[in-house]
Design an enzyme around this catalytic site. Structure first.
Site, PDB file in Angstrom:
ATOM      1  N   GLY A 139     -13.905   0.598  -4.772  1.00 26.30           N
ATOM      2  CA  GLY A 139     -13.804   1.457  -3.503  1.00 26.30           C
ATOM      3  C   GLY A 139     -14.556   0.674  -2.349  1.00 26.30           C
ATOM      4  O   GLY A 139     -14.167  -0.403  -2.182  1.00 26.30           O
ATOM      5  N   THR A 195      -4.246  -0.613  -7.252  1.00 24.61           N
ATOM      6  CA  THR A 195      -5.009   0.628  -7.713  1.00 24.61           C
ATOM      7  C   THR A 195      -3.972   1.787  -7.741  1.00 24.61           C
ATOM      8  O   THR A 195      -3.031   1.945  -7.130  1.00 24.61           O
ATOM      9  CB  THR A 195      -5.890   0.776  -6.641  1.00 24.61           C
ATOM     10  OG1 THR A 195      -7.028   1.738  -6.912  1.00 24.61           O
ATOM     11  CG2 THR A 195      -5.699   1.003  -5.442  1.00 24.61           C
ATOM     12  N   ASN A 214      -6.196   4.522  -7.214  1.00 23.16           N
ATOM     13  CA  ASN A 214      -7.370   4.864  -6.561  1.00 23.16           C
ATOM     14  C   ASN A 214      -8.519   5.264  -7.504  1.00 23.16           C
ATOM     15  O   ASN A 214      -9.033   4.543  -8.103  1.00 23.16           O
ATOM     16  CB  ASN A 214      -6.970   6.168  -5.384  1.00 23.16           C
ATOM     17  CG  ASN A 214      -8.107   6.284  -4.541  1.00 23.16           C
ATOM     18  OD1 ASN A 214      -8.953   5.601  -4.471  1.00 23.16           O
ATOM     19  ND2 ASN A 214      -8.262   7.411  -4.075  1.00 23.16           N
ATOM     20  N   ASP A 242      -7.649   8.367   0.536  1.00 16.05           N
ATOM     21  CA  ASP A 242      -8.151   7.166   1.284  1.00 16.05           C
ATOM     22  C   ASP A 242      -8.072   7.764   2.725  1.00 16.05           C
ATOM     23  O   ASP A 242      -8.777   6.912   3.612  1.00 16.05           O
ATOM     24  CB  ASP A 242      -7.560   6.010   0.806  1.00 16.05           C
ATOM     25  CG  ASP A 242      -8.449   5.275  -0.334  1.00 16.05           C
ATOM     26  OD1 ASP A 242      -9.622   5.602  -0.578  1.00 16.05           O
ATOM     27  OD2 ASP A 242      -8.004   4.238  -0.778  1.00 16.05           O
ATOM     28  N   SER A 302      -7.667   1.156   3.306  1.00 11.90           N
ATOM     29  CA  SER A 302      -8.393   0.671   2.015  1.00 11.90           C
ATOM     30  C   SER A 302      -9.691  -0.160   2.139  1.00 11.90           C
ATOM     31  O   SER A 302      -9.730  -0.599   3.491  1.00 11.90           O
ATOM     32  CB  SER A 302      -7.181  -0.243   1.427  1.00 11.90           C
ATOM     33  OG  SER A 302      -7.473  -1.030  -0.012  1.00 11.90           O
ATOM     34  N   SER A 303     -10.130  -0.577   1.175  1.00  7.97           N
ATOM     35  CA  SER A 303     -11.290  -1.325   1.243  1.00  7.97           C
ATOM     36  C   SER A 303     -10.814  -2.865   0.460  1.00  7.97           C
ATOM     37  O   SER A 303     -11.875  -3.728   0.179  1.00  7.97           O
ATOM     38  CB  SER A 303     -12.629  -0.771   0.543  1.00  7.97           C
ATOM     39  OG  SER A 303     -12.839   0.225   1.523  1.00  7.97           O
ATOM     40  N   ARG A 329       0.845  -1.279  -0.208  1.00  9.21           N
ATOM     41  CA  ARG A 329      -0.101  -0.134  -0.096  1.00  9.21           C
ATOM     42  C   ARG A 329       0.913   1.405   0.021  1.00  9.21           C
ATOM     43  O   ARG A 329       1.876   1.273   0.656  1.00  9.21           O
ATOM     44  CB  ARG A 329      -0.887  -0.034   1.294  1.00  9.21           C
ATOM     45  CG  ARG A 329      -1.749   1.180   1.592  1.00  9.21           C
ATOM     46  CD  ARG A 329      -3.002   1.057   0.483  1.00  9.21           C
ATOM     47  NE  ARG A 329      -3.964   1.743   1.009  1.00  9.21           N
ATOM     48  CZ  ARG A 329      -5.265   2.206   0.311  1.00  9.21           C
ATOM     49  NH1 ARG A 329      -5.169   1.640  -1.180  1.00  9.21           N
ATOM     50  NH2 ARG A 329      -6.121   2.931   0.521  1.00  9.21           N
ATOM     51  N   THR A 343      -9.753   0.317  -9.945  1.00  5.83           N
ATOM     52  CA  THR A 343      -8.810  -0.445  -9.203  1.00  5.83           C
ATOM     53  C   THR A 343      -8.529  -1.553 -10.030  1.00  5.83           C
ATOM     54  O   THR A 343      -9.483  -1.750 -10.987  1.00  5.83           O
ATOM     55  CB  THR A 343      -9.082  -0.629  -7.648  1.00  5.83           C
ATOM     56  OG1 THR A 343      -9.151   0.700  -7.231  1.00  5.83           O
ATOM     57  CG2 THR A 343      -8.215  -1.627  -6.936  1.00  5.83           C
TER      58      THR A 343
END
Ligand code: DON
Length: 559
Positions: free
Chosen positions: A464, A389, A391, A413, A442-443, A99, A371
Site C-alpha cells: 500500500g 495487485t 488491492n 484506492d 496507486s502507490s 491499472r 500486492t
C-alpha cells in the site's frame, strides 16, 4: 510427428522442472544467465524455466504473473491490475499501465450514504468494490517484447491450476481466515472454500480457473474481455450490486506511460508515473536527499532517519492533494519534481524535533502486504519490474462464479470522499475523486536503476502506501549506505505518510532509535513488517544477485 516436435515440453508436473508438489525455496542467489524474484517459489521457477527455454525477461514476466495468479491468489491475479516497468537490452523503456479503471456506471459519490457518510465496506468488499480488471490486457501489451508464443507462457499456469499445488502453512491459514468472507462476498462455492479447514500440505486445485486460462490461451485477450469469461463476470455482477458491464470489459485497454527519470547520486533512477504516485514519491524523496550526506550521518542514525521521515511527510502531503489519473487530472509533475521547490520544502523542519502534519482526520495503516512484485533480469540485459495487485488480501473476496478468479477491491484506492482515509490511511481529494473510466491512484513503485547507463537495480514491493518507502529505503541502503543486497532488503524499515501523523516502524527497528524518535516528539507505531521487497542487483561484471524478502515466503530462482 511434426506436431509432436512443435509441442513445447511440459514444464510443470510431478517430477518435471517445476514440481507443484515439492516446495523448495531459495531466498537469495548469485546467477549469471537470468533471475526472477517473486512472492512464490513455483512462480519464480516458472519464470526461470521459460528463460531456459529461450524466453527473455518479458516472457518470464508474463509466465510468472500468470503462475502467481494460480499459486498466489492473495495478490497474484487476472482479476486485478498493475504496472510493468521494463528496459530492453537496447535501452528502450516501457511503462505499461494496466491499472483497473472505474466502471462507466461509477460516480463520485457512489460510496456515500444519504447523509453523505463514506461507506468503506462497499469500496472494500464485494461486487461494488471492483474496478475493471487490467491484468490480461497488460499481459498482451507485454507480448510484443517477448520471444515465445503466448500459449507456451500460459501453459505452466494452466498446469498449476489443474494439477494443483501444495499449500504452505501460511497459505492454508490465509484461506481459512478468509473462508467466511469468501462465502459472504461470493455467490457460488469456489475452489478456495471447503468443508474442513485447509491444512499445510493440502493440494489446491482450481479447475474453473484452468478453463478461464485456456480461453485466454486460445482466444487471446478476447478470451477474458469478451465471450464466456466476460459473460460469467457480468452475470456475477448482476447477482449482487456489481456494475461492471460488458462494454466496460470490451473497452478496457492497457496504456503506455512515459516513465519518470532522474539522477540520484550518479545513478539514473526510472520510476512509474501517474496513475501511480510511486514514481513521483520516490523521485521527490530522493531529490530531497540529493544534497544530504547520509553516509556520513550513518545508517539508521537518528539524523539520517529523521531526514527520511520528514521528506516522506512532504511527499505524501503532495500526493493527497495533487496526484490522480493524468487523463482526468492535470498532475503538476514538473513542479512536484522541481529541485528548487523540493529544497524549499525541506527547509521547514528542525533537526532533532519532530515535524507536525495538520490535524486532518486520518485513519490507520494497514499491515497487510497483499500486492505482489516481481523483479526479473536476463543475460541479454532486459530488465523487468512488475507490481500487480487485487488491492486487499484476496481483493473483494468475490470469486467470479464459473470462472474461478478473484476480483479486485481497487475502487477503495480512489478518494471516496475528500479527506476520508482509504484502507492504507491515505487521504485524497478532487485529483483522485471517482469518475467513470478513471484509474484510481496507486502507490505501486516498480523501479529500475542504471549505473553508467548499464542495468544496476530492479526493485519493487507490495505494501500500500508503504511501497514507495520500502523502495526508497532499499535504494538508499544500497547507494548511500553501501549495504549488501541482502542487508539492504532485510534491514528494518520505517514509514511516514503525512497522515496519520505517525512513524510506522518495523518491530525489529532498534529500540534505542525508537526511544530517540519519541524523545524528538514523534509518535511511533510498530508494524510486524513493511513490504515484501523483491530485489535484483547486477554488478559491473554482469553478475546477478537476486534477493527475495525474508518477511514472506518469497523466493528467487535463477541460472
Ligand atoms: O495500488 C496501490 O497502491 C494499492 N492497491 C496497493 C495495495 C497493496 O500494496 C496491498 N498490500 N499491502
Amino acid at each position: 510427428m511434426l506436431g509432436f516436435a512443435l509441442q513445447a515440453q511440459q514444464l510443470v508436473g510431478p517430477g518435471k522442472a517445476v514440481d507443484p508438489y515439492k516446495r523448495t525455496s531459495q531466498k537469495s542467489g548469485v546467477f549469471n544467465q537470468g533471475a526472477v524474484a517473486s512472492a512464490h517459489p513455483l512462480a519464480s521457477q516458472v519464470g526461470v524455466e521459460i528463460m531456459k527455454r529461450g524466453g527473455n525477461a518479458f516472457d518470464a514476466a508474463i509466465a510468472t504473473q500468470l503462475a502467481l495468479a494460480v499459486v498466489y491468489p492473495i495478490a497474484g491475479n487476472i482479476g486485478g491490475g498493475g504496472f510493468l516497468l521494463g528496459r530492453t537490452a537496447k535501452g528502450e523503456l516501457l511503462g505499461l499501465d494496466f491499472r483497473e479503471k472505474a466502471p462507466m456506471a461509477a460516480s463520485r459519490d457512489m460510496y456515500l450514504d444519504k447523509q453523505g457518510n463514506a461507506q468503506n465496506e462497499l469500496s472494500q468488499n464485494g461486487h461494488l468494490a471492483s474496478g475493471v480488471p487490467g491484468t490480461v490486457a497488460g499481459l498482451f501489451a507485454t507480448l510484443p517484447y517477448a520471444k515465445l508464443p503466448f500459449n507456451e507462457l500460459i501453459q505452466p499456469a494452466i498446469d498449476l491450476a489443474e494439477f494443483g499445488f501444495t499449500l504452505s502453512q501460511n497459505e492454508a491459514t490465509g484461506l481459512n481466515w478468509t473462508k467466511q468472507s469468501f462465502q459472504k462476498y461470493s455467490t457460488q462455492v469456489s475452489a478456495f472454500v471447503k468443508n474442513t479447514e485447509w491444512q499445510e500440505g493440502d493440494t489446491l486445485v482450481q479447475k474453473e480457473l484452468a478453463s478461464t486460462l485456456k480461453r485466454i490461451r486460445d482466444k487471446g485477450a478476447k478470451g477474458f474481455y469478451r465471450g464466456k469469461t466476460a459473460q460469467l463476470l457480468v452475470a456475477e455482477m448482476s447477482r449482487r450490486n456489481g456494475i461492471i458491464s460488458k462494454k466496460d470489459l470490451r473497452e478496457y485497454e492497457a496504456k503506455n506511460r512515459t516513465p519518470i527519470r532522474f539522477n540520484y547520486k550518479g545513478n539514473e533512477v526510472i520510476g512509474f508515473p501517474p496513475p501511480s504516485s510511486g514514481g513521483i514519491i520516490v523521485a521527490q524523496v530522493l531529490n530531497m536527499l540529493a544534497d544530504r550526506k547520509l553516509e556520513t550521518l550513518g545508517f539508521q542514525s537518528e539524523k539520517s532517519v529523521q531526514i527520511l521521515i520528514e521528506a516522506e511527510r512532504i511527499a505524501f502531503a503532495d500526493r493527497a492533494e495533487h496526484l490522480g489519473d493524468p487523463d482526468y487530472w492535470q498532475v503538476p509533475v514538473e513542479k512536484l519534481l522541481n529541485t528548487g521547490y523540493l529544497t524549499t520544502r525541506m527547509t521547514d523542519f528542525t533537526a532533532g524535533k519532530a515535524g507536525k502534519s495538520s490535524d486532518t482526520k486520518a485513519g490507520n495503516f494497514s499491515e497487510s502486504s497483499e500486492t505482489t512484485h516481481l523483479s526479473i533480469y536476463d543475460k541479454e540485459g532486459n530488465m523487468v519490474a512488475v507490481t500487480t495487485t487485487l488491492n486487499g488480501a484476496y481483493g473483494s473476496k468475490t470469486v467470479v462464479g464459473g470462472a474461478g478468479f478473484l476480483l479486485n477491491n481497487e475502487m477503495d484506492d480512489f478518494s471516496i470522499k475528500a479527506g476520508v482515509p482509504n484502507m492504507y490511511g491515505a487521504v485524497g481529494s478532487k485529483a483522485n475523486a471517482i469518475a467513470p473510466n478513471k484509474r484510481m491512484l496507486s502507490s505501486m513503485s516498480p523501479t529500475l536503476v542504471l549505473k553508467d547507463n548499464k542495468p544496476y537495480i530492479i526493485v519493487g514491493t507490495p505494501g500500500g502506501t508503504t511501497i514507495p518507502t520500502s523502495v526508497i529505503q532499499t535504494l538508499v541502503n544500497l547507494i548511500d549506505f553501501k549495504l549488501s543486497p541482502v542487508e539492504a532488503n532485510s534491514s528494518p524499515k520505517f514509514h511516514h505518510q503525512w497522515l496519520p501523523d505517525v512513524v510506522a516502524v518495523e518491530k525489529d527497528f532498534p529500540q534505542a532509535l525508537q526511544d530517540r524518535l519519541i524523545a524528538m516528539g514523534y509518535t511511533l507505531r510498530l508494524l510486524d513488517s513493511i513490504g515484501r521487497t523483491e530485489l535484483i542487483v547486477i554488478d559491473a561484471k554482469g553478475t546477478i544477485q537476486a534477493v527475495a524478502d525474508i518477511r514472506g515466503e518469497d523466493a528467487v530462482a535463477g541460472f
